[in-house]
Design an enzyme around this catalytic site. Structure first.
Site, short mmCIF file in Angstrom:
data_model
loop_
_atom_site.label_atom_id
_atom_site.label_comp_id
_atom_site.label_asym_id
_atom_site.label_seq_id
_atom_site.Cartn_x
_atom_site.Cartn_y
_atom_site.Cartn_z
N GLN A 1 0.86 -1.18 0.00
CA GLN A 1 0.00 0.00 0.00
C GLN A 1 0.90 1.23 0.00
O GLN A 1 1.82 1.34 0.82
CB GLN A 1 -0.92 0.02 1.23
CG GLN A 1 -1.90 1.20 1.19
CD GLN A 1 -2.89 1.22 2.35
OE1 GLN A 1 -2.85 0.36 3.23
NE2 GLN A 1 -3.78 2.20 2.34
N HIS B 1 -8.48 2.13 -0.72
CA HIS B 1 -8.90 2.06 -2.13
C HIS B 1 -8.97 0.61 -2.57
O HIS B 1 -8.17 -0.23 -2.14
CB HIS B 1 -7.97 2.85 -3.04
CG HIS B 1 -6.52 2.58 -2.84
ND1 HIS B 1 -5.81 3.09 -1.77
CD2 HIS B 1 -5.62 1.83 -3.55
CE1 HIS B 1 -4.56 2.69 -1.83
NE2 HIS B 1 -4.41 1.90 -2.90
N HIS C 1 -8.62 -1.70 -5.88
CA HIS C 1 -8.17 -1.77 -7.27
C HIS C 1 -9.12 -2.69 -8.02
O HIS C 1 -9.30 -3.85 -7.63
CB HIS C 1 -6.77 -2.38 -7.36
CG HIS C 1 -5.68 -1.60 -6.70
ND1 HIS C 1 -4.83 -0.77 -7.40
CD2 HIS C 1 -5.27 -1.54 -5.41
CE1 HIS C 1 -3.95 -0.23 -6.56
NE2 HIS C 1 -4.20 -0.69 -5.35
#
Ligand code: 5GP
Length: 115
Positions: free
Chosen positions: A95, A101, A103
């Site tokens: 990270q 987030h 992906h």
């Protein structure tokens, strides 16, 4: 949101541009600047959660909303039958941006187990 000094905080505040694919009240999806697959979308919550392991019980609805939004985004892009969803949690897991987030990767073959 103003305390979010990450690059994704800047994208959320429109201080730097991004190719936005989808947005609602709770999350934003945009193209990764350095794609690792022909389709590489990042889905982020508008709330700052640095990494998945920081999420609390109060975030359950938001996290569920993000998962449902993955379905919405992938259907929009026509990749709903062939994508990989990745969350890197912590520097040792690669990270690099400490705003949670997901992906969404598609358009190429994927190995299993993942690297
Ligand atoms: P991580 O390594 O933290 O899981 O993923 C961070 C991702 O953010 C990387 O895939 C990287 O290419 C992407 N990224 C970093 N900076 C920017 C940026 O300014 N704009 C966009 N669209 N993506 C970025």
């Amino acid at each position: 949101m103003e305390d979010n000094k990450t690059i994704f905080g800047k994208i959320l505040r429109k201080e730097i541009p991004a190719e936005v694919i989808y947005e609602d009240d709770f999350c934003l999806a945009f193209k990764d600047i350095a794609p690792k697959a022909p389709t590489h979308i990042l889905l982020i919550p508008k709330k700052l959660i640095p990494k998945l392991s920081d999420a609390q019980s109060e975030d359950a609805e938001l996290l569920g909303h993000m998962m449902v939004s993955v379905g919405k985004v992938t259907r929009m892009l026509g990749i709903e039958d062939a994508f990989r969803l990745v969350i890197n949690n912590g520097a040792k897991a690669q990270q690099t941006v400490f705003h949670l987030h997901m992906h969404i990767l598609s358009g190429r073959a994927f190995n299993w187990p993942p690297g």
